[in-house]
Design an enzyme around this catalytic site. Structure first.
Site, PDB file in Angstrom:
ATOM      1  N   LYS A 201     -82.621   4.285 -33.138  1.00 42.65           N
ATOM      2  CA  LYS A 201     -81.793   4.321 -33.650  1.00 42.65           C
ATOM      3  C   LYS A 201     -81.494   4.321 -32.303  1.00 42.65           C
ATOM      4  O   LYS A 201     -81.048   5.718 -32.377  1.00 42.65           O
ATOM      5  CB  LYS A 201     -81.646   5.419 -34.581  1.00 42.65           C
ATOM      6  N   SER A 399     -78.417  -3.843 -39.219  1.00 36.34           N
ATOM      7  CA  SER A 399     -78.383  -1.945 -39.986  1.00 36.34           C
ATOM      8  C   SER A 399     -77.841  -2.657 -41.421  1.00 36.34           C
ATOM      9  O   SER A 399     -77.602  -2.911 -41.847  1.00 36.34           O
ATOM     10  CB  SER A 399     -77.663  -1.331 -38.967  1.00 36.34           C
TER      11      SER A 399
END
Length: 611
Positions: A201, A399
């Site tokens: 991430k 995402s």
């Protein structure tokens, strides 16, 4: 209180940038503009026999129709910017293929536009439409002066590729150069703490690191390799050049002058623009004394009625295309944003509309607010229970953009779509050092241990960070569960391919995150099949623009500018230093849009941009 941090930081950003945009217009001018809009002609432009459609490759191509506020500002400022929606471009190219009056397409690559937001996935769809046009037997001619990989990706489709004698070509591969703000934040005393799940991430890295982490470098390299591989394969097939030869050119030459470009097979001819015009005059059977060839630009040709050519459909059965383009934000959202509440309302309306037989969710988003994504995903799930919901992924559907896609009947993506990034994070800023260095301090009185946990006056304690981390973990597990159920994958498998990792469309299909490789039109055709509509359907686009706005910001723009005496100004390409400042500005604008009520985000790495 949860939004206080974002509001405070947004105010700081506004002060640092010092940018105030103001535009005005007198009452008389407004009346003239309204009059021009009201009196614009309803009939389409004239298309002469044996015409060539001119496609300016500097055109800004967006997923949805241009937003009214943006269009209004540019119309009044006199800034000349060609802009079309992707579907409008695709429909116009298909219309030109069928139109017996059109004999060819001229790809004009002589100008650049730093504001062109179209990525390689959008260009893949356009490229395929151009290939289909050429396969019909009609000619495509491309002319350029300074080609980069993006423009050449489309231009290489042409029957004849022509380069100016003094022109150059850039074939040096693709790169991504993210900007890191950690050093500046530390220098000015702005503290940053991070809570996240997913070792890949990378969205938080610009605020805590000075360079890419090994994991982020790994995923970025893999993504670039996939997109570059598709570029070499497509260009190589059109130009009959091996992919290894293209790689050798990128590694050993990078920038080619006209003679070298021709000898390597990248262009067919070296010529000046007047020589190209002379050839196009022959193609269009124009008189040799005419100043130029018989032509119509793509933007204007888009207004030509296509019903007789079988492009426009009229039916009581509707396929709704919902454009989710931009940052996902909590609440209603503004133009260029995906407001969770606003888009949930659209799906609720479409679900109850019996005329709508299927829904296409066109996603072009890096993600954003996890709360807003969940609000939208719930409505997608409810709609799917009533009628087919098909996702078409554009340049980016990552995402939060993947979150809202996961519970559809089928997901389509292009090979070079950027998707995945299944992970969540929170950014916690504080201004303690900045304030203390300037003589500002705080004190606190509270009735509970965590009553002031939202403060920006100090860093969070380990116990407070643990609370935030629990919240992030909970939302991450919810994300995994949503993907597992929607994609019918074991949660252990989703956990393995998640971790915030970014995937290309090609890779996403291999691991089960995407069903099929294909563009918007392919998704529409699939939805029509699932709804058993045959050919009896028409497209309805959302969010809708009112008929007044369509007239006001449509054909009347030029008439209005003329009436107001506004001279059009061509957009100039930004120099490299300006481009970097614009990159910084975009980073800060993204921070301003972070308004999740829980402070938790499902978003792509902030500055992942492929050049």
């Amino acid at each position: 209180m949860r939004n206080f941090l974002q509001q405070t930081f947004a105010s700081l950003v506004g002060s640092l940038l010092g940018l105030i945009i103001f535009s005005g217009i007198g009452a008389t001018g407004l009346l003239l503009l309204l009059f021009a809009a009201a009196t614009s002609k309803e009939t389409g432009p004239e298309v002469k026999d044996k015409s060539v459609v001119v496609f300016d490759l500097s055109m800004n191509i967006t997923d949805g129709e241009p937003k009214s506020a943006e269009f209004f500002q540019k119309a009044l400022s006199g800034v000349e910017e060609n802009q079309m929606s992707l579907r409008n471009v695709l429909d116009s190219l298909e219309k030109a293929r069928r139109d017996p009056r059109i004999v060819g397409i001229y790809l004009d690559a002589t100008r650049t536009n730093s504001t062109n937001s179209a990525g390689y996935a959008s260009m893949k769809e356009i490229r395929q439409a151009l290939e289909k046009f050429r396969a019909s037997g009609k000619k495509i001619v491309a002319y350029g002066k300074d080609w980069d990989e993006r423009q050449y990706y489309l231009s290489s489709v042409a029957d004849t590729v022509v380069l100016n004698p003094l022109g150059m070509m850039e074939v040096n591969g693709l790169s991504s150069q993210p900007m890191f703000l950690a050093g500046a934040l530390q220098k000015y005393g702005i503290g940053v703490q991070v809570v996240r799940v997913g070792k890949f991430k990378g969205a938080v890295e610009p605020f805590i690191l000075t360079k890419l982490s090994p994991e982020n470098r790994e995923q970025t390299q893999k993504l670039l390799d996939d997109v570059w591989s598709e570029w070499r394969t497509s260009v190589g097939a059109s130009r009959k050049i091996g992919v290894d030869k293209l790689q050798a050119i990128a590694d050993n030459q990078a920038v080619l002058e006209a003679p070298a470009a021709k000898s390597r097979g990248l262009v067919d001819r070296i010529a000046y623009v007047d020589e190209v015009i002379s050839d196009l005059k022959k193609l269009t059977a124009s008189d040799k004394d005419d100043k130029t060839f018989r032509q119509i630009n793509l933007n204007e040709y888009a207004q030509v009625p296509g019903k007789t050519l079988g492009v426009e459909r009229k039916s009581k059965n509707q396929i709704a295309v919902v454009y989710a383009e931009g940052e996902i934000v909590d609440g209603k959202g503004d133009d260029g944003e995906i407001g969770g509440d606003r888009f949930a309302k659209i799906f609720n309306k479409l679900r109850q509309d019996d005329r709508v037989k299927a829904v296409i969710l066109r996603v072009n988003s890096p993600g954003g607010s996890a709360t807003a994504a969940e609000v939208m995903q719930r409505e997608v799930r409810l709609t799917r229970a009533v009628k087919p919901v098909v996702v078409s992924m554009g340049d980016v559907a990552a995402s939060g953009g993947y979150w809202i896609s996961s519970d559809s009947n089928r997901i389509f993506a292009e090979p070079n779509t950027i998707t995945g990034s299944i992970g969540v994070f929170g950014l916690l800023f504080n201004g303690q050092k900045l304030a203390n260095d300037h003589g500002i301090t705080w004190d606190s009185v509270k009735t509970g241990r965590y009553a002031d946990s939202q403060t920006v006056s100090r860093p969070k304690s380990p116990q407070e960070l643990a609370i935030y981390q629990r919240s992030v973990n909970r939302i991450y597990n919810l994300f995994l569960n949503k993907v597992s159920q929607g994609r019918k994958l074991p949660e252990s498998k989703v956990a393995e391919i998640a971790q915030g990792r970014v995937w290309s469309g090609t890779a996403a299909k291999q691991i089960g995150l995407v069903d099929e490789i294909g563009g918007l039109n392919t998704a529409i055709e699939y939805a029509a099949q699932q709804a058993k509509l045959g050919k009896d359907w028409q497209i309805k686009e959302y969010p809708q623009t009112s008929s007044f706005e369509e007239r006001f910001f449509g054909k009347a723009t030029e008439e209005a500018r003329t009436a107001l005496g506004i001279k059009a100004t061509e957009i100039k390409p930004a120099n490299p230093l300006t481009a970097e400042f614009q990159k910084l500005q975009q980073e800060l604008i993204m921070l301003q849009k972070m308004n999740d009520p829980q402070g938790v985000y499902a978003r792509l790495p902030f500055n992942l941009k492929i050049d």
